[in-house]
Design a protein around this motif. Structure first.
Motif, PDB file in Angstrom:
ATOM      1  N   ARG A  50     130.084 -22.393 120.208  1.00 55.49           N
ATOM      2  CA  ARG A  50     129.385 -21.832 119.054  1.00 55.49           C
ATOM      3  C   ARG A  50     127.981 -22.422 118.914  1.00 55.49           C
ATOM      4  NH1 ARG A  50     134.793 -22.076 117.439  1.00 55.49           N
ATOM      5  NH2 ARG A  50     135.637 -20.084 116.661  1.00 55.49           N
ATOM      6  N   LEU A  51     127.316 -22.537 120.038  1.00 54.91           N
ATOM      7  CA  LEU A  51     125.963 -23.074 120.057  1.00 54.91           C
ATOM      8  C   LEU A  51     124.994 -22.063 119.463  1.00 54.91           C
ATOM      9  CD1 LEU A  51     124.004 -25.328 121.005  1.00 54.91           C
ATOM     10  CD2 LEU A  51     123.786 -24.069 123.170  1.00 54.91           C
ATOM     11  N   ALA A  52     124.228 -22.488 118.473  1.00 57.94           N
ATOM     12  CA  ALA A  52     123.232 -21.612 117.855  1.00 57.94           C
ATOM     13  C   ALA A  52     122.028 -21.479 118.790  1.00 57.94           C
ATOM     14  CB  ALA A  52     122.796 -22.187 116.515  1.00 57.94           C
ATOM     15  N   LEU A  53     121.728 -20.260 119.183  1.00 61.28           N
ATOM     16  CA  LEU A  53     120.632 -19.990 120.103  1.00 61.28           C
ATOM     17  C   LEU A  53     119.699 -18.944 119.505  1.00 61.28           C
ATOM     18  CD1 LEU A  53     122.712 -19.771 123.406  1.00 61.28           C
ATOM     19  CD2 LEU A  53     121.101 -21.591 122.815  1.00 61.28           C
ATOM     20  N   PRO A  54     118.436 -18.937 119.917  1.00 67.91           N
ATOM     21  CA  PRO A  54     117.488 -17.970 119.354  1.00 67.91           C
ATOM     22  C   PRO A  54     117.656 -16.554 119.874  1.00 67.91           C
ATOM     23  CG  PRO A  54     116.413 -19.331 120.989  1.00 67.91           C
ATOM     24  CD  PRO A  54     117.782 -19.911 120.789  1.00 67.91           C
ATOM     25  N   ASP A  55     118.462 -16.390 120.931  1.00 66.51           N
ATOM     26  CA  ASP A  55     118.666 -15.055 121.494  1.00 66.51           C
ATOM     27  C   ASP A  55     119.950 -15.078 122.311  1.00 66.51           C
ATOM     28  OD1 ASP A  55     118.275 -12.403 122.260  1.00 66.51           O
ATOM     29  OD2 ASP A  55     116.144 -12.694 122.673  1.00 66.51           O
ATOM     30  N   PHE A  61     117.981 -16.635 129.693  1.00 68.35           N
ATOM     31  CA  PHE A  61     117.828 -16.931 131.116  1.00 68.35           C
ATOM     32  C   PHE A  61     116.779 -16.014 131.743  1.00 68.35           C
ATOM     33  CE2 PHE A  61     121.004 -19.614 133.552  1.00 68.35           C
ATOM     34  CZ  PHE A  61     121.267 -20.465 132.489  1.00 68.35           C
ATOM     35  N   ALA A  62     116.785 -14.758 131.350  1.00 67.30           N
ATOM     36  CA  ALA A  62     115.828 -13.805 131.923  1.00 67.30           C
ATOM     37  C   ALA A  62     114.394 -14.130 131.522  1.00 67.30           C
ATOM     38  CB  ALA A  62     116.180 -12.388 131.478  1.00 67.30           C
ATOM     39  N   ASP A  63     114.220 -14.865 130.431  1.00 67.43           N
ATOM     40  CA  ASP A  63     112.881 -15.153 129.916  1.00 67.43           C
ATOM     41  C   ASP A  63     112.453 -16.595 130.151  1.00 67.43           C
ATOM     42  OD1 ASP A  63     112.589 -12.554 129.089  1.00 67.43           O
ATOM     43  OD2 ASP A  63     113.137 -12.940 127.002  1.00 67.43           O
ATOM     44  N   ILE A  64     113.121 -17.303 131.066  1.00 64.54           N
ATOM     45  CA  ILE A  64     112.666 -18.654 131.407  1.00 64.54           C
ATOM     46  C   ILE A  64     111.283 -18.551 132.038  1.00 64.54           C
ATOM     47  CG2 ILE A  64     113.051 -20.633 132.934  1.00 64.54           C
ATOM     48  CD1 ILE A  64     116.055 -20.221 132.514  1.00 64.54           C
ATOM     49  N   ASN A  65     110.339 -19.263 131.457  1.00 69.36           N
ATOM     50  CA  ASN A  65     108.956 -19.210 131.938  1.00 69.36           C
ATOM     51  C   ASN A  65     108.215 -20.414 131.373  1.00 69.36           C
ATOM     52  OD1 ASN A  65     106.474 -18.258 133.026  1.00 69.36           O
ATOM     53  ND2 ASN A  65     105.969 -17.357 131.039  1.00 69.36           N
ATOM     54  N   SER A  66     108.180 -21.484 132.152  1.00 69.02           N
ATOM     55  CA  SER A  66     107.503 -22.691 131.688  1.00 69.02           C
ATOM     56  C   SER A  66     105.999 -22.473 131.728  1.00 69.02           C
ATOM     57  CB  SER A  66     107.891 -23.878 132.580  1.00 69.02           C
ATOM     58  OG  SER A  66     109.287 -24.099 132.532  1.00 69.02           O
ATOM     59  N   LEU A  67     105.338 -22.706 130.598  1.00 65.43           N
ATOM     60  CA  LEU A  67     103.903 -22.469 130.530  1.00 65.43           C
ATOM     61  C   LEU A  67     103.147 -23.628 131.175  1.00 65.43           C
ATOM     62  CD1 LEU A  67     103.628 -21.036 126.921  1.00 65.43           C
ATOM     63  CD2 LEU A  67     103.883 -19.800 129.086  1.00 65.43           C
ATOM     64  N   PRO A  68     102.019 -23.333 131.829  1.00 62.10           N
ATOM     65  CA  PRO A  68     101.256 -24.384 132.528  1.00 62.10           C
ATOM     66  C   PRO A  68     100.716 -25.430 131.567  1.00 62.10           C
ATOM     67  CG  PRO A  68     100.597 -22.197 133.269  1.00 62.10           C
ATOM     68  CD  PRO A  68     101.448 -22.012 132.047  1.00 62.10           C
ATOM     69  N   PRO A  69     100.465 -26.643 132.070  1.00 60.57           N
ATOM     70  CA  PRO A  69      99.872 -27.701 131.246  1.00 60.57           C
ATOM     71  C   PRO A  69      98.366 -27.492 131.102  1.00 60.57           C
ATOM     72  CG  PRO A  69     100.215 -28.486 133.465  1.00 60.57           C
ATOM     73  CD  PRO A  69     100.781 -27.093 133.418  1.00 60.57           C
ATOM     74  N   PHE A  97     113.018 -26.848 130.843  1.00 65.86           N
ATOM     75  CA  PHE A  97     113.598 -28.043 130.244  1.00 65.86           C
ATOM     76  C   PHE A  97     114.413 -27.702 129.002  1.00 65.86           C
ATOM     77  CE2 PHE A  97     109.952 -30.584 132.240  1.00 65.86           C
ATOM     78  CZ  PHE A  97     110.733 -30.920 133.341  1.00 65.86           C
ATOM     79  N   GLN A  98     113.929 -26.777 128.182  1.00 67.03           N
ATOM     80  CA  GLN A  98     114.663 -26.402 126.977  1.00 67.03           C
ATOM     81  C   GLN A  98     115.982 -25.733 127.323  1.00 67.03           C
ATOM     82  OE1 GLN A  98     114.168 -26.547 123.170  1.00 67.03           O
ATOM     83  NE2 GLN A  98     116.242 -26.444 123.982  1.00 67.03           N
ATOM     84  N   VAL A  99     115.950 -24.797 128.275  1.00 67.50           N
ATOM     85  CA  VAL A  99     117.184 -24.105 128.652  1.00 67.50           C
ATOM     86  C   VAL A  99     118.159 -25.081 129.303  1.00 67.50           C
ATOM     87  CG1 VAL A  99     118.169 -22.222 130.002  1.00 67.50           C
ATOM     88  CG2 VAL A  99     115.965 -21.910 128.864  1.00 67.50           C
TER      89      VAL A  99
END
Length: 390
Positions: A50-55, A61-69, A97-99
């Motif tokens: 029952r993990l609360a997730l934003p989506d 998983f389909a929207d994993i996209n680490s933004l550049p530094p 890292f978040q996922v």
């Protein structure tokens, strides 16, 4: 003053059939266990907890996209680093890292650990025909500390045993060293590995963002690992735009292979040394930083053209997503590697593995005929792969 290398892609003279690339026997030496977890497995375990997730988990998983530094860190590099976002990036991005943290949160017992190891091997076998897989694992989160180090490693080992039985693969584990932590904490992690030897734990590897911790911070931990006969690797010259960290990892930490290493191209003298020594670089053309993928591929192309020993790996295949076969395909179709070069990479992958000497010799012998069949363009005499392999 250095000259920039343009980010161009070369088309291979031969289009290889996906089945050829899956049947080429190969080892994956740089693969993070948490990064292998299937979206469907994450979804199931997240519902269970029952993990609360934003989506929806599959959408995340389909929207994993680490933004550049900060782009100012990468001004003037030999291969220009993209400074903005690329076309096709999701409107809402979730960092790797978040996922990964969410995935770790839903793992609750030894059975969960065994399951994700087994599924990592199953997917590597099904999608890529991988013969040998080495998986990074990290320190246990607080909610799993009750297993203890021994309990966790035995859970991983059970997954490998089941995979060896079902898929005829071999496998090992690599203790990850979080470079964002202190040198003293890293030493304690390595001491725990040394004090609790297990046949499946073959070595250590420095991971996390390279800019979070210089390699020299971990000299004592790596010295202890070397004294214990453990293999040593490190993520280097991946996020810090310098070749120096790779040299530090080789000369001070005693690494016998390097993960990534793209910024060694900043120093011609370093490139010459690494070419002569044929240091193995485990490279991944696909990354969660989607805007950096063309830069990654241009860098690997330049490394290959410079005669460096590049070995394709999958890194975080469940989350990018990719597969080892896909990384070999990119090597062929976008980077310009020839059939013979791909065969050499497959051989190099087993040579750079941390299998014990006798098992490595046996793997070499098992690889030999099939690699040469691939090199010559003949069908390899291997067990047919499932027809549902993508």
């Amino acid at each position: 003053m250095t000259t920039q290398i343009q980010s161009t892609e070369i088309e291979s003279t031969e289009m290889l059939h996906p089945d050829d690339l899956r049947r080429l026997p190969k080892a994956d030496l740089h693969c993070h266990l948490i990064g292998t977890v299937r979206a469907s497995t994450f979804a199931e375990l997240a519902r269970r907890q029952r993990l609360a997730l934003p989506d929806d988990p599959e959408r995340i998983f389909a929207d994993i996209n680490s933004l550049p530094p900060d782009p100012s860190l990468y001004e003037g590099t030999r291969i220009p680093v993209p400074q903005g976002r690329s076309a096709g990036e999701p409107a809402i991005s979730y960092s790797l890292f978040q996922v990964s943290a969410w995935v770790v949160e839903v793992l609750r017992d030894a059975d969960d650990l065994t399951r994700i190891v087994y599924e990592a091997f199953e997917d590597a076998h099904r999608t890529s025909g991988t013969r040998h897989l080495e998986l990074f694992f990290d320190a246990l989160p607080p909610h799993l500390e009750g297993l203890g180090y021994r309990g966790a490693v035995e859970a991983y080992a059970e997954g490998i045993r089941l995979a060896e039985r079902d898929f005829g693969m071999t496998g090992l584990m690599i203790q990850g060293i979080d470079r964002s932590r202190s040198g003293e904490e890293a030493l304690a992690v390595v001491r725990r590995v040394v004090d609790n030897p297990h046949a499946v734990v073959a070595g250590i590897g420095l991971d996390n963002l390279e800019t979070a911790g210089p390699p020299e911070r971990f000299a004592d931990a790596y010295r202890l690992a070397g004294e214990a006969g453990l293999g040593r690797t490190a993520h280097a010259s991946e996020h810090a735009p310098t070749a120096v960290n790779t040299i530090t990892c080789l000369d001070l930490l005693g690494c016998d292979r390097i993960d990534h290493g793209y910024y060694v191209l900043e120093d011609d003298a370093v490139v010459e040394r690494l070419r002569e020594q044929q240091v193995a670089f485990t490279v991944a053309s696909t990354t969660s930083r989607r805007s950096w993928r063309p830069w990654r591929r241009a860098s690997i192309e330049a490394m290959l053209q410079a005669g460096l020993n590049v070995v394709p790996c999958s890194d975080d295949p469940g989350m990018f997503p990719t597969s080892l076969a896909s990384e070999y395909r990119i090597m062929s179709e976008q980077i310009g590697a020839t059939r013979s070069q791909l065969a050499d990479m497959a051989v190099a992958s087993i040579e750079a593995s941390w299998l014990p000497a006798e098992r490595k010799a046996a793997a070499h012998e098992a690889f030999r005929a099939d690699v040469e069949a691939f090199r010559a363009g003949r069908d390899a005499a291997v067990i047919p792969l499932p027809t549902d392999a993508p």
